[in-house]
Scaffold this motif. Structure first.
Motif, PDB file in Angstrom:
ATOM      1  N   GLY A 174      52.622   4.929 -10.702  1.00 57.43           N
ATOM      2  CA  GLY A 174      51.574   4.470 -11.596  1.00 57.43           C
ATOM      3  C   GLY A 174      50.777   3.310 -11.039  1.00 57.43           C
ATOM      4  N   GLY A 175      49.740   2.942 -11.758  1.00 53.36           N
ATOM      5  CA  GLY A 175      48.819   1.920 -11.282  1.00 53.36           C
ATOM      6  C   GLY A 175      49.354   0.507 -11.312  1.00 53.36           C
ATOM      7  N   THR A 176      50.472   0.278 -11.985  1.00 47.11           N
ATOM      8  CA  THR A 176      51.049  -1.074 -12.035  1.00 47.11           C
ATOM      9  C   THR A 176      52.410  -1.140 -11.331  1.00 47.11           C
ATOM     10  N   ASP A 177      52.816  -0.057 -10.667  1.00 50.56           N
ATOM     11  CA  ASP A 177      54.158   0.003 -10.065  1.00 50.56           C
ATOM     12  C   ASP A 177      54.268  -0.742  -8.741  1.00 50.56           C
ATOM     13  N   LEU A 178      53.145  -0.908  -8.052  1.00 48.87           N
ATOM     14  CA  LEU A 178      53.190  -1.553  -6.741  1.00 48.87           C
ATOM     15  C   LEU A 178      52.045  -2.545  -6.605  1.00 48.87           C
ATOM     16  N   ILE A 179      52.389  -3.813  -6.407  1.00 44.82           N
ATOM     17  CA  ILE A 179      51.407  -4.875  -6.165  1.00 44.82           C
ATOM     18  C   ILE A 179      51.812  -5.597  -4.889  1.00 44.82           C
ATOM     19  N   ILE A 180      50.874  -5.700  -3.947  1.00 47.49           N
ATOM     20  CA  ILE A 180      51.177  -6.303  -2.647  1.00 47.49           C
ATOM     21  C   ILE A 180      50.105  -7.330  -2.284  1.00 47.49           C
ATOM     22  N   PRO A 181      50.426  -8.280  -1.411  1.00 47.35           N
ATOM     23  CA  PRO A 181      49.394  -9.190  -0.897  1.00 47.35           C
ATOM     24  C   PRO A 181      48.376  -8.408  -0.076  1.00 47.35           C
ATOM     25  N   LEU A 182      47.144  -8.862  -0.089  1.00 44.94           N
ATOM     26  CA  LEU A 182      46.096  -8.139   0.644  1.00 44.94           C
ATOM     27  C   LEU A 182      46.335  -8.138   2.152  1.00 44.94           C
ATOM     28  N   THR A 183      47.228  -9.018   2.626  1.00 45.75           N
ATOM     29  CA  THR A 183      47.512  -9.085   4.063  1.00 45.75           C
ATOM     30  C   THR A 183      48.439  -7.973   4.537  1.00 45.75           C
TER      31      THR A 183
END
Length: 250
Positions: A174-183
């Motif tokens: 889903g759209g909230t399952d993975l959040i990572i730094p832009l780096t």
């Protein structure tokens, strides 16, 4: 003889008003500072209004122009169509975002491209090809194609239309399952594998077969913060050639 006194002469005394020169001089800097603050406030409000409404209006007009250019170019046999905003190659439809959702894909991820639709990240696979087809878009302002990104669910379809075929991908998270730094750039790999043990990755196999046709979508994870990215992965489930699908691309 009675002496009559002459009427006393009235003396009109003109009162002077207190001089305001000193007060004016004292107030003048404060007055202009206040005017400057008001002007600055109006400028900020104007900028905010432009970002949230003006850029969306302009970008939606651009998206319409690109869709029309794609329809004309595809009709003439061009896979990639040159427009004033970049080279367009596909149209993305995401049923979760509504039946009328149809946003053009342009090659690259420059500000101009992302202000005109969805960007196909350079050096990643083409639509439907083996590897990782990576798409990026704004979540807020500039048409905000991915405004509803957090609503995406595993199992949602992402349909990518090109001149020669229509590719249907199904999302694996889903759209909230993975959040990572832009780096972090591992999401651009042919098969994105999370370096953190147990973290969300593109599945290595689908129904016992290697997952070699991956879709990656990403956007800003917060509306007013751009240091992190929300990411979702998908896999290819269906391919239809042009003769089997849509009659128009508008």
């Amino acid at each position: 003889m009675t002496q009559i006194d002459a009427p006393s002469e009235r003396v009109r005394v003109r009162r002077r008003r207190p001089s305001s020169t000193g007060t004016t001089k004292r107030r003048r800097p404060a007055f202009w500072i206040g005017c400057g603050l008001i002007a600055a406030g109006l400028a900020v409000l104007g900028w905010v209004a432009w970002q949230f409404w003006g850029t969306n209006w302009v970008s939606q007009q651009r998206q319409g122009d690109v869709r029309e250019a794609l329809a004309d170019g595809w009709g003439e046999g061009s896979d990639v169509v040159r427009t004033d905003f970049g080279n367009a190659s596909a149209i993305v439809r995401i049923p979760r975002f509504g039946k009328d959702y149809a946003v053009p894909v342009l090659e690259g991820d420059s500000p101009k491209v992302l202000a005109s639709g969805i960007g196909h990240v350079p050096d990643t696979a083409k639509a439907g090809a083996e590897g990782n087809y990576v798409l990026a878009a704004h979540r807020v302002t500039h048409g905000e194609p991915f405004a509803k990104f957090p609503e995406l669910k595993a199992g949602d379809k992402v349909i990518v239309e090109t001149r020669t075929a229509t590719y249907t991908y199904v999302l694996d998270n889903g759209g909230t399952d993975l959040i990572i730094p832009l780096t972090q750039t591992w999401v651009l790999d042919p098969l994105p594998t999370n370096p953190e043990a147990g973290g969300v990755s593109a599945p290595p196999t689908i129904d016992g077969k290697p997952n070699d046709h991956v879709l990656t979508l990403f956007t800003c994870s917060e509306i007013f913060h751009t240091d992190n990215r929300s990411v979702t992965f998908g896999h290819l489930v269906d391919v239809q050639t042009t003769g089997e699908v849509r009659a128009d691309a508008r």
